[in-house]
Every structure is written in C-alpha cells, then in structure tokens.
Design a protein around this motif. Structure first.
Motif, PDB file in Angstrom:
ATOM      1  N   ARG A 170       0.900  -1.155   0.101  1.00 35.16           N
ATOM      2  CA  ARG A 170       0.095  -0.097  -0.013  1.00 35.16           C
ATOM      3  C   ARG A 170       0.923   1.273  -0.027  1.00 35.16           C
ATOM      4  O   ARG A 170       0.595   2.195  -0.807  1.00 35.16           O
ATOM      5  N   ASN A 201       0.786   3.726  -3.065  1.00 37.81           N
ATOM      6  CA  ASN A 201       0.108   4.895  -3.013  1.00 37.81           C
ATOM      7  C   ASN A 201       1.471   6.183  -3.485  1.00 37.81           C
ATOM      8  O   ASN A 201       0.995   7.054  -3.991  1.00 37.81           O
ATOM      9  N   SER A 238      -2.560   3.701 -10.666  1.00 36.17           N
ATOM     10  CA  SER A 238      -2.691   4.963 -10.169  1.00 36.17           C
ATOM     11  C   SER A 238      -1.610   5.960 -10.646  1.00 36.17           C
ATOM     12  O   SER A 238      -2.125   7.202 -10.386  1.00 36.17           O
ATOM     13  N   SER A 255      -1.234  -0.158  -7.719  1.00 36.87           N
ATOM     14  CA  SER A 255      -0.191   0.659  -7.807  1.00 36.87           C
ATOM     15  C   SER A 255       0.225   1.033  -9.261  1.00 36.87           C
ATOM     16  O   SER A 255       0.964   1.885  -9.588  1.00 36.87           O
ATOM     17  N   SER A 312      -3.927  -4.134  -4.103  1.00 35.76           N
ATOM     18  CA  SER A 312      -2.813  -3.002  -3.700  1.00 35.76           C
ATOM     19  C   SER A 312      -1.612  -3.140  -4.962  1.00 35.76           C
ATOM     20  O   SER A 312      -1.362  -2.005  -5.172  1.00 35.76           O
TER      21      SER A 312
END
Length: 124
Positions: A71, A75, A110, A107, A103
């Motif tokens: 995470r 992020n 994102s 990645s 997760s």
C-alpha cells in the motif's frame, strides 16, 4: 483538535522509542504500525529501515506486513518497489490474498502506468 498528522508523528515517536530505548521487545504489530506510519507520511527510507530492522531482529513478516508495504509503495507510485515486495512475499511462501493483489495492481493504475502492465506483472 488532534489531526491525523499529529497522530502519525506520535506513532512514529513512540514506535522509535519502543525500538531503541525501551526494555519492551517489539513484535510484528509494533513493526507493522511503525512501517505504516512512515509509509503514510511518505518516509520510504524509514519504512525500509524498519523493515530491515524487523528482519534482522528475527521477527518474521506476516501478511499484514506485506500489505503495509504494498500500500505504501503503491500509493507513492513506486511500482518497482511494490513489485519487488510482491515477489518477496511469494518467495517467502506467502500466498497473496485479494487485498495484496489489489494493492499491487492499483499501484500500476494509479500513477499513469497502464493497467495492463500490472496484469502482466501478475501474469494474468
């Protein structure tokens, strides 16, 4: 009012005290909370330092450890680090669950990477 930042700073301060100065022997929960606090405050070198400290103290990572790291790196768009943690998890014999896979996959999606690269990395 207490902000989330204040809570994060308190977690880091208390966590570092537990690791360095207290007579308490930290367990996996202590390490995971501290790594999560560093990850949420974008202090990835500190996250990695605590992970290495945990491993050097013979405290084995668990599924939550890997999710915290995935995470944090996801992020921040550090997909190469997320990928390396994802494969380390498997190398150490942990089967990724749905939360780990999402997760890891997110990645890639994102930060401007194509989602198909995430699918390729997952070999789906």
């Amino acid at each position: 009012a207490i902000s989330v930042v204040d809570i994060g700073v308190a977690l880091i301060t208390d966590g570092e005290w537990i690791l360095k100065a207290s007579k308490f022997r930290p367990d996996i929960l202590c390490y995971n909370i501290l790594m999560d606090a560093y990850g949420r405050s974008n202090q990835f070198l500190e996250t990695e330092r605590v992970f290495q400290l945990m491993r050097n103290s013979r405290c084995l990572p668990n599924e939550d450890t890997f999710n915290v790291l995935l995470r944090a790196y996801g992020n921040a768009g550090l997909t190469h680090k997320a990928e390396s943690i994802f494969y380390l998890m498997q190398k150490l014999g942990y089967e990724p669950g749905n939360l780990h896979i999402m997760s890891f996959f997110l990645s890639f999606c994102s930060y401007g990477f194509k989602c198909f690269l995430g699918l390729h990395a997952l070999r789906l």
